[in-house]
Design a protein around this motif. Structure first.
Motif, PDB file in Angstrom:
ATOM      1  N   LEU A   1       3.244  -8.989   6.143  1.00  0.00           N
ATOM      2  CA  LEU A   1       1.778  -8.920   6.091  1.00  0.00           C
ATOM      3  C   LEU A   1       1.209  -8.499   7.433  1.00  0.00           C
ATOM      4  N   LEU A   2       1.736  -9.063   8.513  1.00  0.00           N
ATOM      5  CA  LEU A   2       1.265  -8.709   9.850  1.00  0.00           C
ATOM      6  C   LEU A   2       1.576  -7.254  10.183  1.00  0.00           C
TER       7      LEU A   2
ATOM      8  N   ALA B   1       0.430   4.475   4.109  1.00  0.00           N
ATOM      9  CA  ALA B   1       0.351   3.249   4.911  1.00  0.00           C
ATOM     10  C   ALA B   1       1.288   2.177   4.374  1.00  0.00           C
ATOM     11  N   VAL B   2       1.348   2.019   3.054  1.00  0.00           N
ATOM     12  CA  VAL B   2       2.266   1.032   2.471  1.00  0.00           C
ATOM     13  C   VAL B   2       3.708   1.437   2.730  1.00  0.00           C
ATOM     14  N   THR B   3       4.002   2.730   2.612  1.00  0.00           N
ATOM     15  CA  THR B   3       5.365   3.211   2.863  1.00  0.00           C
ATOM     16  C   THR B   3       5.811   2.873   4.275  1.00  0.00           C
ATOM     17  N   VAL B   4       4.963   3.167   5.245  1.00  0.00           N
ATOM     18  CA  VAL B   4       5.325   2.899   6.633  1.00  0.00           C
ATOM     19  C   VAL B   4       5.322   1.392   6.905  1.00  0.00           C
TER      20      VAL B   4
ATOM     21  N   LEU C   1       1.598  -7.249  -1.125  1.00  0.00           N
ATOM     22  CA  LEU C   1       0.786  -7.358   0.086  1.00  0.00           C
ATOM     23  C   LEU C   1      -0.057  -6.110   0.338  1.00  0.00           C
ATOM     24  N   ALA C   2       0.084  -5.099  -0.504  1.00  0.00           N
ATOM     25  CA  ALA C   2      -0.631  -3.835  -0.273  1.00  0.00           C
ATOM     26  C   ALA C   2      -2.140  -3.999  -0.346  1.00  0.00           C
ATOM     27  N   TYR C   3      -2.610  -5.076  -0.945  1.00  0.00           N
ATOM     28  CA  TYR C   3      -4.054  -5.256  -1.097  1.00  0.00           C
ATOM     29  C   TYR C   3      -4.775  -5.327   0.246  1.00  0.00           C
ATOM     30  N   VAL C   4      -4.073  -5.710   1.316  1.00  0.00           N
ATOM     31  CA  VAL C   4      -4.736  -5.851   2.610  1.00  0.00           C
ATOM     32  C   VAL C   4      -5.180  -4.496   3.161  1.00  0.00           C
TER      33      VAL C   4
ATOM     34  N   GLU D   1      -1.966  -2.265  -7.141  1.00  0.00           N
ATOM     35  CA  GLU D   1      -0.637  -2.695  -7.585  1.00  0.00           C
ATOM     36  C   GLU D   1      -0.770  -3.960  -8.445  1.00  0.00           C
ATOM     37  N   LEU D   2       0.351  -4.484  -8.885  1.00  0.00           N
ATOM     38  CA  LEU D   2       0.342  -5.519  -9.918  1.00  0.00           C
ATOM     39  C   LEU D   2      -0.397  -6.791  -9.511  1.00  0.00           C
ATOM     40  N   THR D   3      -0.123  -7.304  -8.325  1.00  0.00           N
ATOM     41  CA  THR D   3      -0.728  -8.577  -7.931  1.00  0.00           C
ATOM     42  C   THR D   3      -2.239  -8.457  -7.794  1.00  0.00           C
ATOM     43  N   LYS D   4      -2.707  -7.406  -7.136  1.00  0.00           N
ATOM     44  CA  LYS D   4      -4.149  -7.194  -7.001  1.00  0.00           C
ATOM     45  C   LYS D   4      -4.793  -6.957  -8.359  1.00  0.00           C
TER      46      LYS D   4
END
Length: 287
Positions: A130-131, A156-159, A228-231, A240-243
């Protein structure tokens, strides 16, 4: 003639004491069998107690509303699940390439390469994903105001997930390279191959055969880390699924979307877990 079973003491005659019959001890296998049986009985009793005590009517109304679940489709699959899979594959590809380079640098005879790889691995294995996503999503634009990561949220998520995965994959690949017998490399060098060609043609194929099961486990971890991509501020097309499940929960005021998201995650991770076990069995047979 006196009876041998009778003992005479003075004028009184009484029967001789009978030696006690030795107790039969249980064998090791019998004790193990009884222990397993007791464990099964305790487990069954606990499960039955929990099942009997639960209020299944309230649970069904809270977590298993079919009308709420059906309202999430087809977007749950065509958008949320698809993005989760895309994020996972992109981050895994990035982490695999970066991890391979770091593993080779970690094994290099050049000191600065080893120092950089060691520092990178220790740093990003110690930081939460997350950080790292925050650092990539918000720190990079501040450090380079005229540049941005290509691909928007996907990039951004990929990196963000890939740099963390690379640290773990580097150690996995390094262990796989070191597991290949040194005689393989020495024999290749004796035949006139350069060190680079011997690594690419002889050592790395064998190393990857060894590390395929743990690398598959890394895919499972990345699949869960995509939550964690929602951040990074995902949109309706990059969600994604969680968001997606969280938004559905807030809209319908019912936790059924969380159950649906969990089942969709399992649809990805359970086949991968079976694949890992199959690969491990196959590798064990080959050894």
């Amino acid at each position: 003639m006196a009876d041998p079973q009778m003992l005479t003491t003075g004028a009184e005659t009484r029967p001789a004491p009978v030696p006690p019959t030795p107790r039969r001890r249980l064998g090791r296998r019998q004790r193990q069998r009884l222990g397993r049986l007791a464990g099964y009985l305790v487990f069954t009793l606990v499960v039955l107690t929990v099942v009997a005590a639960a209020d299944w009517g309230r649970l069904a109304d809270a977590f298993f509303r079919l009308d709420v679940a059906s309202s999430m489709f087809p977007e749950a699959i065509t958008v949320a699940l698809r993005n989760t899979i895309v994020y996972t594959l992109l981050a895994f590809a990035f982490g695999l390439v970066a991890g391979l380079l770091l593993a080779l640098m970690r094994l290099s005879s050049v000191g600065p390469y080893r120092w950089f790889a060691t520092g990178y691995i220790e740093l990003f294995r110690g930081l939460p994903s997350l950080l790292v996503l925050f650092m990539v999503g918000y720190g990079v634009p501040l450090a380079f105001p005229d540049r941005e990561i290509p691909g928007g949220v996907y990039g951004a998520v990929t990196v963000g997930l890939g740099v963390t995965a690379a640290a773990y994959m580097a150690e996995t690949i390094r262990a796989g390279i070191q597991a290949v017998p040194k005689g393989q490399l020495e024999a290749a060098r004796t035949l006139g191959m350069s060190h680079t060609r011997a690594m690419v043609s002889i050592v790395l194929p064998q190393a990857f055969r060894i590390v395929i099961p743990p690398l598959t486990n890394e895919i499972i971890l990345l699949t869960k880390d995509t939550s964690l991509a929602y951040v990074l501020g995902v949109t309706a097309t990059t969600i994604e699924l969680t968001k997606f499940a969280g938004d559905a929960l807030n809209t319908r005021v019912n936790p059924t979307p969380l159950v649906v998201a969990g089942l969709l995650y399992l649809a990805i991770t359970l086949p991968l877990s079976q694949l890992v076990r199959w690969l491990e069995r196959r590798a064990a047979k080959e050894r």
